[in-house]
Design a protein around this motif. Structure first.
Motif, PDB file in Angstrom:
ATOM      1  N   ASP A 117     -11.788  37.923  -9.508  1.00 47.01           N
ATOM      2  CA  ASP A 117     -13.000  37.465 -10.220  1.00 47.01           C
ATOM      3  C   ASP A 117     -13.072  35.995 -10.104  1.00 47.01           C
ATOM      4  N   GLY A 118     -14.475  35.739  -9.792  1.00 42.37           N
ATOM      5  CA  GLY A 118     -14.701  34.377  -9.484  1.00 42.37           C
ATOM      6  C   GLY A 118     -13.950  33.707  -8.234  1.00 42.37           C
ATOM      7  N   PHE A 119     -13.860  34.381  -7.128  1.00 39.44           N
ATOM      8  CA  PHE A 119     -13.189  34.027  -5.928  1.00 39.44           C
ATOM      9  C   PHE A 119     -13.957  33.110  -5.176  1.00 39.44           C
ATOM     10  N   LYS A 120     -15.546  33.575  -5.192  1.00 44.53           N
ATOM     11  CA  LYS A 120     -16.282  33.058  -4.038  1.00 44.53           C
ATOM     12  C   LYS A 120     -16.604  31.467  -4.584  1.00 44.53           C
ATOM     13  N   PRO A 121     -16.255  30.880  -5.916  1.00 40.79           N
ATOM     14  CA  PRO A 121     -16.479  29.384  -5.870  1.00 40.79           C
ATOM     15  C   PRO A 121     -15.465  28.744  -5.296  1.00 40.79           C
ATOM     16  N   ILE A 122     -14.114  29.388  -5.215  1.00 38.72           N
ATOM     17  CA  ILE A 122     -12.910  28.610  -4.730  1.00 38.72           C
ATOM     18  C   ILE A 122     -13.379  28.333  -3.344  1.00 38.72           C
TER      19      ILE A 122
ATOM     20  N   ASP B 217     -16.263  28.418  -1.871  1.00 40.33           N
ATOM     21  CA  ASP B 217     -17.535  27.620  -1.872  1.00 40.33           C
ATOM     22  C   ASP B 217     -16.897  26.081  -2.100  1.00 40.33           C
ATOM     23  N   THR B 218     -16.352  25.838  -3.010  1.00 42.09           N
ATOM     24  CA  THR B 218     -15.717  24.517  -3.451  1.00 42.09           C
ATOM     25  C   THR B 218     -14.684  23.949  -2.822  1.00 42.09           C
ATOM     26  N   HIS B 219     -13.822  24.672  -2.410  1.00 40.68           N
ATOM     27  CA  HIS B 219     -12.727  23.955  -1.843  1.00 40.68           C
ATOM     28  C   HIS B 219     -12.395  24.467  -0.313  1.00 40.68           C
ATOM     29  N   GLY B 220     -13.264  25.339  -0.046  1.00 39.52           N
ATOM     30  CA  GLY B 220     -13.192  25.656   1.461  1.00 39.52           C
ATOM     31  C   GLY B 220     -12.498  27.061   1.764  1.00 39.52           C
TER      32      GLY B 220
ATOM     33  N   ASP C 227      -8.149  31.179   1.389  1.00 37.53           N
ATOM     34  CA  ASP C 227      -7.235  32.134   2.393  1.00 37.53           C
ATOM     35  C   ASP C 227      -5.689  32.107   1.449  1.00 37.53           C
ATOM     36  N   GLN C 228      -5.542  31.033   0.859  1.00 41.54           N
ATOM     37  CA  GLN C 228      -4.202  30.906   0.138  1.00 41.54           C
ATOM     38  C   GLN C 228      -4.047  31.507  -0.916  1.00 41.54           C
ATOM     39  N   VAL C 229      -5.303  31.957  -1.569  1.00 41.10           N
ATOM     40  CA  VAL C 229      -5.490  32.548  -2.863  1.00 41.10           C
ATOM     41  C   VAL C 229      -5.249  33.685  -2.657  1.00 41.10           C
ATOM     42  N   LEU C 230      -5.890  34.233  -1.363  1.00 41.72           N
ATOM     43  CA  LEU C 230      -5.820  35.709  -1.019  1.00 41.72           C
ATOM     44  C   LEU C 230      -4.323  36.138  -0.625  1.00 41.72           C
ATOM     45  N   VAL C 231      -3.541  35.178   0.160  1.00 45.85           N
ATOM     46  CA  VAL C 231      -2.132  35.276   0.496  1.00 45.85           C
ATOM     47  C   VAL C 231      -1.433  35.360  -1.057  1.00 45.85           C
TER      48      VAL C 231
ATOM     49  N   LEU D 143     -10.388  30.114 -11.854  1.00 43.46           N
ATOM     50  CA  LEU D 143     -10.571  28.654 -11.988  1.00 43.46           C
ATOM     51  C   LEU D 143      -9.788  27.874 -10.928  1.00 43.46           C
ATOM     52  N   ALA D 144     -10.139  26.907 -10.306  1.00 42.73           N
ATOM     53  CA  ALA D 144      -9.230  25.938  -9.520  1.00 42.73           C
ATOM     54  C   ALA D 144      -9.735  24.549  -9.895  1.00 42.73           C
ATOM     55  N   ARG D 145      -8.579  24.107 -10.449  1.00 40.05           N
ATOM     56  CA  ARG D 145      -8.787  22.495 -10.688  1.00 40.05           C
ATOM     57  C   ARG D 145      -7.725  21.344 -10.161  1.00 40.05           C
ATOM     58  N   PRO D 146      -8.357  20.466  -9.825  1.00 41.90           N
ATOM     59  CA  PRO D 146      -7.220  19.386  -9.427  1.00 41.90           C
ATOM     60  C   PRO D 146      -6.058  19.066 -10.160  1.00 41.90           C
TER      61      PRO D 146
END
Ligand code: GTP
Length: 579
Positions: free
Chosen positions: A446-451, A453-456, A461-465, A569-572
């Motif tokens: 869920d919501g993978f696309k924004p990661i 789009d926002t962080h490259g 890829d790192q999320v998928l791995v 969600l991905a936040r710094p």
């Protein structure tokens, strides 16, 4: 010679002996008159028995007694009568075999005397020559009998001038009629024979004249002449001691032809032997330098030959393969070295030709040093086999790598869609057979696309791995985990009986994925929490084949996604040292 006083018979018999022709003369009452030595040589059964005045009937009886079998012996009298009738009326020569010889027999009536029977070896008359014909009635000259002799005959006086030749001689030297030779020398007749042909062989003619010059001066050893045709004759001289000399000219063309054929065959055999030697040298070099090991095992199971590569591929010291060892001795040595440790006995049975088990044409085995050998055995005609050893370690690794690439996802290392479907197919077949159940989970982040789009893309890829690793970690080793594409994953949970077990695992997965974890994106550390929508399908109630099951799980996932939009969600991360 045994004769009644007939002056011409004795010299005739000797002459015919000189030509290898057997003769026997019978009178008009079919009684024996004379015979020569060759007659006794061709018909040894008459030696010591035949006598002047003996009827042809007794002669024939001895002949048949020497050759008839027990069964035929009952008909001997019929044979004898038929033989006598044949003797009286024979008009043409015929061939028969006696004492291992094929003989051609002619029967020549002689006016006022009776009948002369002549035999000669049949092989000689295969050559071109004047045919032996019966004498026409009324020609009674003894010399004219010699016209029927198949070889050329020539009488010379003390000065070397020809006084008489027979028909065969005239035929050989291309004379219209034998009289044409009378008064000439043999050299003149020979030269004339060559000068009458269209394209004379000057060398053969010169050579022949030289030979004649030498040989006729000192009559002695037989010599050979080349006549137009070309035909070849062997000249044998029989001096009479009073200056005159009889020369027999034997046609040896066929003999020469066969000698030439033999010489050609010998030359060809020598050439092919040389070629064979060269080829075998090339073969040796090739065998010794090739990358494959080659061994030749004979019908007794002994190693007849092996190239250098066999030693290195199998780590065999040269002395083990010296003196044509038996394969079993080599295997005993290998076994002592631990070569087959861990292999079941049947796995090495094929190495032993004497083991009784059929030898498989191809065996692949891993050696203790890790190298993989492909061993091929090819039976050879007459027993034994040719065995080749090929190191396929690299090829094997490459093949495995290719198979891995074709069945796995390049980013996460999970199974790809097609391999997952294949595994599910096998599982369906097993469950059907075992009447068991299993579960399939379909996950979509869920919501993978924004990661992305926002962080490259690299962050995505790192999320998928990370998700792949988590799935692998939570699932059992025996389960199949796949990335179906994009941010979609699937897990086949084996040995699951109840839906509740699968649901519990799905929830556990959700929980683990939702925990924040850290990734590095564009030189920035990020804390990521990822949500996943999960659909569940059970075999067999939600589908009885892989496609139906996956579609069912996909639908369930979709329902789950549309029902809850938790997102990811991905936040710094806060800077280090910050509470
Ligand atoms: N980083 C990365 N992104 C990928 C890869 N494959 C697909 N994607 C991206 O994954 C995203 C999937 O889009 P969506 O299915 O809409 O993702 P979502 O934002 O989770 O939306 P929902 O699935 O509807 O929740 C797309 O942006 C694709 O470009 C990949 O190998 N690496």
């Amino acid at each position: 010679m045994n004769t009644r006083p007939n002056a011409w018979i004795e010299p005739l018999g000797h002459m015919l002996d000189g030509l290898g022709i057997a003769m026997c003369l019978f009178d008009t009452q079919d009684q024996t008159v004379a015979w020569n030595d060759t007659f006794l040589r061709y018909f040894p059964e008459h030696e010591g028995h035949v006598f002047v005045g003996e009827h042809y009937r007794h002669n024939l009886r001895r002949f048949y007694l020497s050759r008839l079998g027990a069964e035929e012996m009952a008909h001997i009298d019929e044979y004898i009568e038929a033989g006598i009738a044949r003797h009286r009326h024979q008009a043409q020569p015929y061939v028969f075999t006696h004492s291992g010889r094929e003989l051609l027999v002619s029967s020549l009536p002689i006016d006022g005397v009776g009948r002369l029977r002549l035999w000669r070896l049949h092989q000689d008359v295969q050559q071109e020559q004047a045919p032996i014909m019966p004498l026409p009635a009324g020609s009674g000259s003894p010399l004219s009998l010699l016209d029927r002799v198949p070889n050329g005959l020539m009488l010379c006086d003390a000065t070397g001038r020809i006084t008489w030749v027979n028909a065969a001689f005239a035929h050989m030297y291309r004379l219209r009629d034998p009289q044409a030779a009378v008064g000439a020398t043999l050299a003149q007749v020979f030269h004339a024979a060559w000068s009458r042909v269209n394209a004379p062989d000057a060398d053969a003619c010169t050579q022949g004249l030289q030979t004649l010059g030498e040989m006729l001066r000192f009559t002695g050893a037989p010599f050979e002449l080349t006549l137009p045709g070309p035909r070849y004759c062997r000249v044998v001289a029989r001096p009479d001691g009073a200056g005159a000399c009889l020369y027999a000219h034997l046609d040896i063309t066929e003999l020469k032809r066969q000698q030439a054929l033999l010489a050609r065959a010998e030359a060809a055999a020598r050439a092919s032997a040389a070629l064979l030697e060269r080829e075998s040298a090339i073969l040796q070099t090739t065998l010794q330098t090739m990358d494959q090991g080659v061994a030749m095992v004979n019908a007794e199971g002994r190693v007849e030959f092996c190239n250098q590569r066999v030693f290195t591929l199998l780590d065999l010291p040269p002395e083990v393969l010296q003196n044509r060892p038996h394969v079993e001795d080599v295997i005993r040595y290998q076994r002592a070295q631990g070569e087959f440790d861990g292999l079941p006995p049947e796995a090495i049975a094929h190495f032993q030709p004497a083991g009784g088990a059929p030898i498989p044409p191809l065996v692949v085995r891993r050696r203790p040093n890790g190298r993989i050998l492909e061993i091929r055995s090819l039976p050879v005609q007459g027993g034994g086999m040719l065995r080749t050893f090929t190191d396929v370690t690299e090829r094997h690794a490459h093949q495995q790598h290719m198979e891995y690439l074709a069945s796995h996802d390049g980013l996460t290392g999970l199974l790809n869609r097609s391999k997952f479907m294949e595994c599910m197919g096998a599982e369906v077949a097993l469950a059907r057979r075992m009447q068991s159940r299993f579960a399939v989970l379909y996950l979509d982040l869920d919501g993978f696309k924004p990661i992305n789009d926002t962080h490259g893309h690299a962050a995505g890829d790192q999320v998928l791995v990370h998700v792949a690793r988590t799935l692998r970690h939570v699932a059992r080793a025996s389960d199949f985990v796949a990335r179906l594409g994009g941010d979609e994953f699937a897990v086949l949970l084996r040995g699951i009986d109840r839906r509740e077990q699968a649901l519990a695992l799905a929830q556990r997965l959700s929980g683990v994925l939702a925990q924040p974890w850290q990734i590095q994106a564009q030189e920035q550390a990020l804390l990521v929490c990822i949500g996943a929508s999960i659909g569940l399908a059970m075999y067999p109630e939600h589908g009885e084949d892989p496609e139906a099951l996956l579609a069912s799980a996909d639908r369930a996932m979709y329902l789950s996604k549309t029902g809850q939009r938790a997102g990811s969600l991905a936040r710094p991360l806060p800077p280090r040292g910050t509470p």
